[in-house]
Write an enzyme that holds these catalytic residues in place. Structure first.
Site, PDB file in Angstrom:
ATOM      1  N   SER A   1       2.345   2.654  -4.936  1.00 51.79           N
ATOM      2  CA  SER A   1       3.642   3.334  -5.054  1.00 51.79           C
ATOM      3  C   SER A   1       4.146   4.003  -3.771  1.00 51.79           C
ATOM      4  CB  SER A   1       3.599   4.374  -6.172  1.00 51.79           C
ATOM      5  OG  SER A   1       3.526   3.707  -7.398  1.00 51.79           O
TER       6      SER A   1
ATOM      7  N   GLY B   1      -2.957  10.714  -3.173  1.00 54.41           N
ATOM      8  CA  GLY B   1      -3.934  11.443  -3.985  1.00 54.41           C
ATOM      9  C   GLY B   1      -5.161  11.744  -3.135  1.00 54.41           C
TER      10      GLY B   1
ATOM     11  N   ASN C   1     -11.363   8.525  -3.726  1.00 53.11           N
ATOM     12  CA  ASN C   1      -9.986   8.953  -4.061  1.00 53.11           C
ATOM     13  C   ASN C   1      -9.925   9.297  -5.564  1.00 53.11           C
ATOM     14  OD1 ASN C   1     -10.290   6.245  -4.945  1.00 53.11           O
ATOM     15  ND2 ASN C   1      -8.067   6.151  -5.135  1.00 53.11           N
TER      16      ASN C   1
ATOM     17  N   CYS D   1      -8.870   8.107  -8.456  1.00 51.60           N
ATOM     18  CA  CYS D   1      -9.281   7.245  -9.596  1.00 51.60           C
ATOM     19  C   CYS D   1     -10.567   6.488  -9.325  1.00 51.60           C
ATOM     20  CB  CYS D   1      -8.135   6.314  -9.945  1.00 51.60           C
ATOM     21  SG  CYS D   1      -6.643   7.241 -10.321  1.00 51.60           S
TER      22      CYS D   1
ATOM     23  N   GLU E   1     -11.471   4.204  -6.942  1.00 48.05           N
ATOM     24  CA  GLU E   1     -11.577   2.832  -6.435  1.00 48.05           C
ATOM     25  C   GLU E   1     -11.830   2.737  -4.932  1.00 48.05           C
ATOM     26  OE1 GLU E   1      -8.919   4.182  -7.739  1.00 48.05           O
ATOM     27  OE2 GLU E   1      -7.062   3.651  -6.729  1.00 48.05           O
TER      28      GLU E   1
ATOM     29  N   PRO F   1      -6.065   1.368 -10.556  1.00 54.28           N
ATOM     30  CA  PRO F   1      -5.577   1.369 -11.946  1.00 54.28           C
ATOM     31  C   PRO F   1      -4.206   0.705 -12.113  1.00 54.28           C
ATOM     32  CG  PRO F   1      -5.783   3.631 -11.065  1.00 54.28           C
ATOM     33  CD  PRO F   1      -6.311   2.698 -10.017  1.00 54.28           C
ATOM     34  N   THR F   2      -3.431   0.626 -11.065  1.00 55.39           N
ATOM     35  CA  THR F   2      -2.075   0.050 -11.080  1.00 55.39           C
ATOM     36  C   THR F   2      -1.216   0.632 -12.210  1.00 55.39           C
ATOM     37  OG1 THR F   2      -2.550  -1.910 -12.482  1.00 55.39           O
ATOM     38  CG2 THR F   2      -2.975  -2.135 -10.128  1.00 55.39           C
TER      39      THR F   2
ATOM     40  N   THR G   1       1.435   2.534 -12.395  1.00 52.26           N
ATOM     41  CA  THR G   1       2.888   2.367 -12.367  1.00 52.26           C
ATOM     42  C   THR G   1       3.279   0.967 -11.915  1.00 52.26           C
ATOM     43  OG1 THR G   1       2.920   4.649 -11.645  1.00 52.26           O
ATOM     44  CG2 THR G   1       5.024   3.508 -11.708  1.00 52.26           C
TER      45      THR G   1
HETATM   46  N1  UDP Z   1      -2.195   8.306  -7.343  1.00 53.97           N
HETATM   47  C1  UDP Z   1      -1.726   9.599  -7.190  1.00 53.97           C
HETATM   48  N2  UDP Z   1      -0.947  10.155  -8.179  1.00 53.97           N
HETATM   49  C2  UDP Z   1      -0.620   9.500  -9.311  1.00 53.97           C
HETATM   50  C3  UDP Z   1      -1.089   8.171  -9.477  1.00 53.97           C
HETATM   51  C4  UDP Z   1      -1.871   7.605  -8.473  1.00 53.97           C
HETATM   52  O1  UDP Z   1      -2.022  10.231  -6.193  1.00 53.97           O
HETATM   53  O2  UDP Z   1       0.099  10.067 -10.173  1.00 53.97           O
HETATM   54  C5  UDP Z   1      -3.038   7.697  -6.286  1.00 53.97           C
HETATM   55  C6  UDP Z   1      -4.533   7.875  -6.525  1.00 53.97           C
HETATM   56  O3  UDP Z   1      -5.216   7.911  -5.286  1.00 53.97           O
HETATM   57  C7  UDP Z   1      -4.890   6.631  -7.277  1.00 53.97           C
HETATM   58  C8  UDP Z   1      -4.063   5.616  -6.495  1.00 53.97           C
HETATM   59  O4  UDP Z   1      -2.836   6.313  -6.245  1.00 53.97           O
HETATM   60  O5  UDP Z   1      -6.267   6.386  -7.237  1.00 53.97           O
HETATM   61  C9  UDP Z   1      -3.777   4.332  -7.189  1.00 53.97           C
HETATM   62  O6  UDP Z   1      -3.274   4.591  -8.495  1.00 53.97           O
HETATM   63  P1  UDP Z   1      -2.383   3.521  -9.245  1.00 53.97           P
HETATM   64  O7  UDP Z   1      -2.923   2.167  -8.930  1.00 53.97           O
HETATM   65  O8  UDP Z   1      -2.279   3.906 -10.685  1.00 53.97           O
HETATM   66  O9  UDP Z   1      -0.983   3.738  -8.523  1.00 53.97           O
HETATM   67  P2  UDP Z   1       0.418   2.948  -8.550  1.00 53.97           P
HETATM   68  O10 UDP Z   1       0.514   2.273  -7.225  1.00 53.97           O
HETATM   69  O11 UDP Z   1       0.467   2.028  -9.716  1.00 53.97           O
HETATM   70  O12 UDP Z   1       1.441   4.023  -8.656  1.00 53.97           O
END
Ligand code: UDP
Length: 569
Positions: A73, A117, A270, A272, A274, A415-416, A418
């Site tokens: 994101s 994060g 980090n 989550c 990974e 976790p992907t 979003t």
């Molecule tokens: N993360 C964060 N805040 C959030 C969601 C995600 O800081 O509310 C960070 C965190 O380091 C997490 C990483 O983004 O391990 C990846 O999360 P995710 O794949 O769910 O993110 P997306 O890219 O889908 O937003």
């Protein structure tokens, strides 16, 4: 250009799309993807001319706009901003003195403000009640500083767009470990932290053999307390049973796989889990949408190869055009150039191939697909090294002398949360959560409703079953396993997270971990009736089979459910 779903558009409008000119109009999703592709392709100019950069810009745009690959994101939100911060993952050190603790807190706030994060290991802090030397008084201990970090996180929304996320780790031999383990037991505390116990192999052995365990003062290294290892173990399982916390990170497994162990030991991941990282490292992620790689009932390995190669180049470029909150983070990140290419849509790939998630056939395919992605990722990083040079710490890395590499790590299964909604697919390597469901708290503007899965709808229509009745039932319950009218094979293929035995969740985590140099973020879902002992078995299996960490979630436990099966008839 693919059309985004209504849910994706709502998320994009609320969080990702920039305001244009006078601030009244938003950029379109296509303009957003063009902005990202252009910004990330600029990195090419360092090594080649404008034509080459334009070529890659168009490849990057194509893979994002066809939803076969999306970056994490912060890259979508921030690419092109002044001082664009594009990484999702950071690890920061917490030192045993007041100024160190507050320096890191400030840095974490800056990371959160831009959408990243943070993960911390609090084990260097002296335990609560320890005398404070010359000034007199007593130390507050790690737990009170974790609460402080949590409070600060709550105040700093990530770029005004989401709340900060943190990982808090305490090693299993820290004198305050029991207090840490029970931190989340009483309900609402610590909304912005995932907690994990830092586990050593010798602790797992002590539990198995029924031995005592020593808690050690982090500074003097003297024994602060001796207690049965089982007592600590059972406290962990009770916490996990009650609310999913703490999970475990297996520090010795992480250490054994660390290609930069000569530079330092890894103590944290980090939020989550990974990406295990050294202090001050950051990592940017991107995920390939596996559901788009099935054609004529087969995995399209040729297309997967091209996407992974372009994805690795994209993520390496991100490091080049990224801005970092401080010099220390910049230096650590540029020295090792860690990236994390992962997957989403794994469950949907299986659906399209009509392979039930809880079968050896599915696990075997996971083995093939991820080993392929791993091999192609490493080849791509190797070729980038020939073109652009190795990561600066390569000489002291485990790759020297066998293989030149551009990046110290290349794969992570995120976790992907979003981006899988944006790509309209199942998240990460998780099974479908439900066939129809509602998500709360993703948006300020209300919950997100996901209608009955289109592949299920299609199967019901084509099978000549009573469509209206079945769809009404599935809309209400979110699942189909109990619908006797449907054949066994169809019900098996469309099983959802809670209908799948925890062992199968773990098998998928382990097979993807086998081919992932960083780590896998996965939640092993458990039925409400699962016992702490069941959780113990999962944690043990995960450790024995070289998971880097493990997290479980028992249905209806915890106090903050954000996702609900079914959407009403
Ligand atoms: N993360 C964060 N805040 C959030 C969601 C995600 O800081 O509310 C960070 C965190 O380091 C997490 C990483 O983004 O391990 C990846 O999360 P995710 O794949 O769910 O993110 P997306 O890219 O889908 O937003």
């Amino acid at each position: 250009m693919e059309n985004f779903t209504d849910n994706a558009l709502r998320i994009l409008q609320e969080r990702y799309l920039w305001r244009k000119g006078n601030g009244e109009e938003l950029e379109s999703p296509e303009e957003m993807l063009r902005r990202v592709a252009k910004y990330v392709a600029q990195a090419e100019l360092k090594w080649s001319g404008k034509a080459e950069a334009e070529k890659w810009e168009s490849f990057f745009f194509d893979m994002m706009s066809t939803l076969v690959f999306l970056p994490n994101s912060p890259t979508l939100m921030n690419a092109g901003l002044p001082k664009s911060q594009l990484s999702a993952c950071f690890v920061l050190p917490v030192k045993d003195n007041l100024s160190g603790i507050f320096d890191t807190l400030k840095l974490a706030a800056l990371v959160h403000q831009k959408g990243g994060g943070t993960g911390f290991n609090f084990s260097r802090l002296r335990p609560a009640g320890d005398p404070l030397g010359s000034q007199g008084g007593h130390a507050s201990g790690p737990v009170s500083f974790i609460k402080l970090y949590d409070f600060a996180t709550e105040q700093v929304k990530q770029g005004g767009k989401r709340r900060g996320a943190n990982m808090g780790i305490l090693n299993v031999d820290h004198p305050d470990i029991l207090e840490f383990i029970r931190l989340k037991v009483n309900g609402k505390a610590l909304q912005n932290f995932n907690l994990s116990v830092g586990i050593f192999d010798r602790f797992m052995e002590a539990v198995a053999e029924g031995r005592d365990w020593q808690l050690i003062h982090p500074n003097s290294r003297k024994v602060a307390q001796t207690l049965p290892a089982k007592e600590v173990w059972e406290a962990i399982l009770e916490g996990a049973w009650e609310n999913g916390n703490p999970g475990m990170v297996f520090l010795d497994t992480i250490h054994a796989a660390n290609p930069l162990s000569k530079i330092g030991r890894i103590w944290a991941t980090n939020p989550c889990g990974e990406v295990p990282m050294l202090d001050y490292e950051s990592c940017n992620l991107g995920s390939v949408n596996l559901s788009r790689f099935v054609s004529n009932g087969k995995v399209d390995y040729q297309k997967l190869k091209e996407t992974v190669r372009t994805g690795i180049r994209f993520l390496d470029n991100v490091i080049e055009v990224n801005h970092y909150p401080t010099i220390k983070i910049e230096k650590a990140t540029l020295s090792n150039r860690k990236i994390g290419l992962g997957v989403m849509g794994w469950a949907e790939m299986l659906l399209r191939l009509q392979i039930p998630y809880d079968t050896e056939e599915a696990v075997h395919l996971g083995d093939q697909v991820m080993s392929f992605i791993c091999r192609v990722s490493q080849e791509a990083s190797h070729e980038l090294a020939l073109e652009r040079g190795c990561f600066p710490n390569w000489e002291v890395s485990a790759f020297n002398p066998q293989k030149v590499m551009r990046n110290a790590t290349v794969n992570s299964i995120a976790p992907t949360g979003t981006i899988s909604i944006l790509a309209d697919t199942s998240s990460s390597i998780e099974p479908l959560f439900a066939l129809a469901f509602q998500r709360k708290k993703v948006l300020n503007s209300g919950s997100l409703t996901t209608e009955v899965h289109p592949l299920f709808k299609k199967a019901v229509e084509e099978g000549g079953f009573p469509v209206q009745e079945i769809l009404a039932e599935v809309r209400a319950s979110g699942r189909c396993g109990h619908i006797a009218d449907l054949p066994y094979q169809l019900r098996s293929v469309f099983k959802t997270a809670l209908e799948i035995q925890p062992e199968w969740h773990l098998k998928h985590q382990l097979i993807f971990q086998k081919h992932t140099d960083n780590a896998v973020s996965k939640t092993v879902n458990l039925p409400e009736t699962a016992s702490p002992k069941d959780i113990g078995r999962i944690y043990c299996e995960a450790w024995k089979n070289k998971a880097k960490g493990i997290t479980v979630f028992r249905n209806n436990s915890g106090n903050e459910q954000v996702i609900y099966q079914g959407i009403g008839k």
